[in-house]
Design an enzyme around this catalytic site. Structure first.
Site, PDB file in Angstrom:
ATOM      1  N   ARG A 258      -9.083  -0.551 -15.112  1.00 25.45           N
ATOM      2  CA  ARG A 258      -9.051   0.789 -14.523  1.00 25.45           C
ATOM      3  C   ARG A 258      -9.419   0.709 -13.048  1.00 25.45           C
ATOM      4  O   ARG A 258     -10.386   0.046 -12.676  1.00 25.45           O
ATOM      5  CB  ARG A 258     -10.004   1.735 -15.259  1.00 25.45           C
ATOM      6  N   ARG A 273     -19.552   1.512 -14.825  1.00 26.14           N
ATOM      7  CA  ARG A 273     -18.207   1.901 -14.376  1.00 26.14           C
ATOM      8  C   ARG A 273     -17.594   0.719 -13.625  1.00 26.14           C
ATOM      9  O   ARG A 273     -17.930   0.466 -12.468  1.00 26.14           O
ATOM     10  CB  ARG A 273     -18.301   3.130 -13.472  1.00 26.14           C
ATOM     11  N   GLU A 345     -21.658   8.368 -21.957  1.00 30.32           N
ATOM     12  CA  GLU A 345     -20.573   8.135 -22.917  1.00 30.32           C
ATOM     13  C   GLU A 345     -20.424   6.658 -23.287  1.00 30.32           C
ATOM     14  O   GLU A 345     -20.377   5.784 -22.429  1.00 30.32           O
ATOM     15  CB  GLU A 345     -19.247   8.625 -22.333  1.00 30.32           C
ATOM     16  N   SER A 348     -15.150   7.630 -27.285  1.00 33.89           N
ATOM     17  CA  SER A 348     -14.473   8.924 -27.405  1.00 33.89           C
ATOM     18  C   SER A 348     -13.379   8.769 -28.447  1.00 33.89           C
ATOM     19  O   SER A 348     -12.869   7.667 -28.678  1.00 33.89           O
ATOM     20  CB  SER A 348     -13.876   9.373 -26.068  1.00 33.89           C
ATOM     21  N   ARG A 385     -19.309  -1.506 -22.170  1.00 37.55           N
ATOM     22  CA  ARG A 385     -20.357  -0.573 -21.741  1.00 37.55           C
ATOM     23  C   ARG A 385     -21.487  -0.450 -22.764  1.00 37.55           C
ATOM     24  O   ARG A 385     -22.616  -0.094 -22.409  1.00 37.55           O
ATOM     25  CB  ARG A 385     -19.743   0.801 -21.460  1.00 37.55           C
TER      26      ARG A 385
END
Length: 422
Positions: A258, A273, A345, A348, A385
């Protein structure tokens, strides 16, 4: 993409969804006008082609001057057909382009609002009371010889890293645990391609509002996936799949990439991140009427994994204005991070209804044998993460790490990881 029948029969539902996302509701009127133009152009072209076919039969039986007159008429009619087909193609292309840009319909039960308007559905576990000042995951990781951000930046730039020694082992332990759970639950384990064609990336909805997040290899016209959801969604493109025995489930283990566009200055410390990470992702194909129940099951499997790493977490229902373009509804599981005094988070799970499958032409046969558009769903089962939450929640005062019991078999039975140099 959304079902065109919903656009025609219930345009207010589409307007309400766009409003919930904070997007332009005027798109609906433009689409309706284009749809009317497109359908009118198709009817006109069909009528002219039918007339042309009938004229061809008459020409075949005509003689002399009658034939000459019919041939002249045929020439004029051929020009009209060509013109009508050009209008049909243009109208269809304009409709398709705008139709593809409309995001999925937000589920009526999704909370209203934007990023901060989520609804907390439940809390599981309580944050641990520490009688010492906690270290953050980067300090802990460096102390354990598990993480090297400095050399990651030297080799690849900001937001890259090396997982080293027990850090690499910890990630493999975590992902192997997730893979074992997925297989035990009936998922077919996959290691998919991480480079995909533009039509697959677009089909999953990642080249719309989130296009800036995607790495593109322009010389090869390929994209690096930010999640194996993309590859797994593309797996059955242009196929009619068998769903007679129930949902079809895959678990993809892959590296993910990403660009983190627009996140300048956010979470620059450590591996919260980053540009590259590994993940095990669940992906389901099912009948549309099964999708909501399947969404609950995916959330349940995510919570089962979170219980195994023994961290406090909460489940939130994401607001409509914070949904990705393909999701109708999304639940996030957020773990407690002691040094931030906040939930962040980790997973999801999204119900994408028929949005992706319609774009990728993925169907199944109903009880009458008629092809119908399938529904797709996805959910994260473990990712890099998670190491953040494991390190911070299981740290000991001396910088050691208590290994969650479920991970110990994958780490040689070790119960504690100690700082290097001891």
């Amino acid at each position: 993409m959304i079902d065109p029948r919903i656009l025609r029969e219930d345009p207010d539902a589409v307007r309400a969804s766009l409003h919930a996302r904070g997007e332009d509701e005027g798109v609906v009127d433009k689409l309706l006008a284009l749809d009317t133009r497109r359908r009118s152009a198709i009817a006109a072209a069909d009528a002219l082609r039918a007339e042309q076919k009938q004229l061809g039969k008459r020409i075949g039986g005509a003689r002399g001057t009658d034939r000459d007159g019919l041939l002249a008429t045929g020439k004029e009619l051929a020009a009209k057909v060509k013109e009508a087909e050009a209008e049909q193609a243009a109208a269809s292309a304009e409709f398709a382009e705008l139709h593809a840009a409309v995001p999925n319909l937000v589920h009526p039960a999704a909370p209203a609002g934007g990023e901060d308007d989520y609804v907390v559905l439940k809390h599981v576990g309580s944050p641990r009371e520490l009688d010492f000042t906690p270290r953050d995951h980067l300090e802990l990781g460096e102390g354990l010889g598990a993480l090297d951000m400095e050399r990651g930046a030297k080799v690849s730039g900001a937001r890259f890293y090396f997982l080293t020694g027990v850090g690499a082992q910890l990630q493999l332990a975590l992902l192997n645990l997730a893979a074992a759970q997925a297989v035990g639950a009936g998922f077919q384990l996959m290691i998919p391609p991480v480079l995909v064609r533009p039509e697959i990336m677009a089909g999953t909805g990642f080249l719309g509002a989130h296009a800036a997040e995607v790495y593109r290899l322009r010389d090869d016209d390929l994209y690096l996936v930010g999640t194996s959801e993309v590859s797994l969604a593309g797996y059955h493109t242009d196929e009619i799949i068998d769903l007679s025995a129930g949902p079809r489930r895959y678990a993809g283990w892959s590296s993910c990439f990403r660009r983190e566009a627009g996140s300048y200055g956010k979470d620059t410390r450590g591996i919260i991140r980053v540009h590259q990470f590994d993940k095990v992702e669940m992906f389901t194909y099912c009948r549309p009427e099964e999708a909501e129940a399947e969404h609950d099951r995916l959330l349940g499997w995510e919570e089962e994994m979170l219980a195994k790493i023994e961290v406090p977490y909460r489940v939130i229902d994401t607001a409509g204005g914070d949904l990705g373009s393909s999701a109708a509804r999304k639940y996030d599981c957020e773990a407690w991070i002691p040094t931030q005094r906040a939930y962040r988070e980790l997973t999801s799970t999204s119900n994408c209804t028929t949005f992706q499958a319609r774009r990728l032409n993925i169907r199944y046969r109903d009880e009458s044998g008629r092809p119908q558009v399938a529904a797709t769903l996805n959910g994260t089962l473990a990712t890099t993460r998670w190491i953040v939450a494991i390190l911070e929640n299981h740290q000991l005062e001396d910088g050691s790490l208590r290994v969650p019991e479920a991970l110990r078999p994958y780490l040689g039975g070790r119960e504690v990881l100690e700082p290097v140099g001891r």
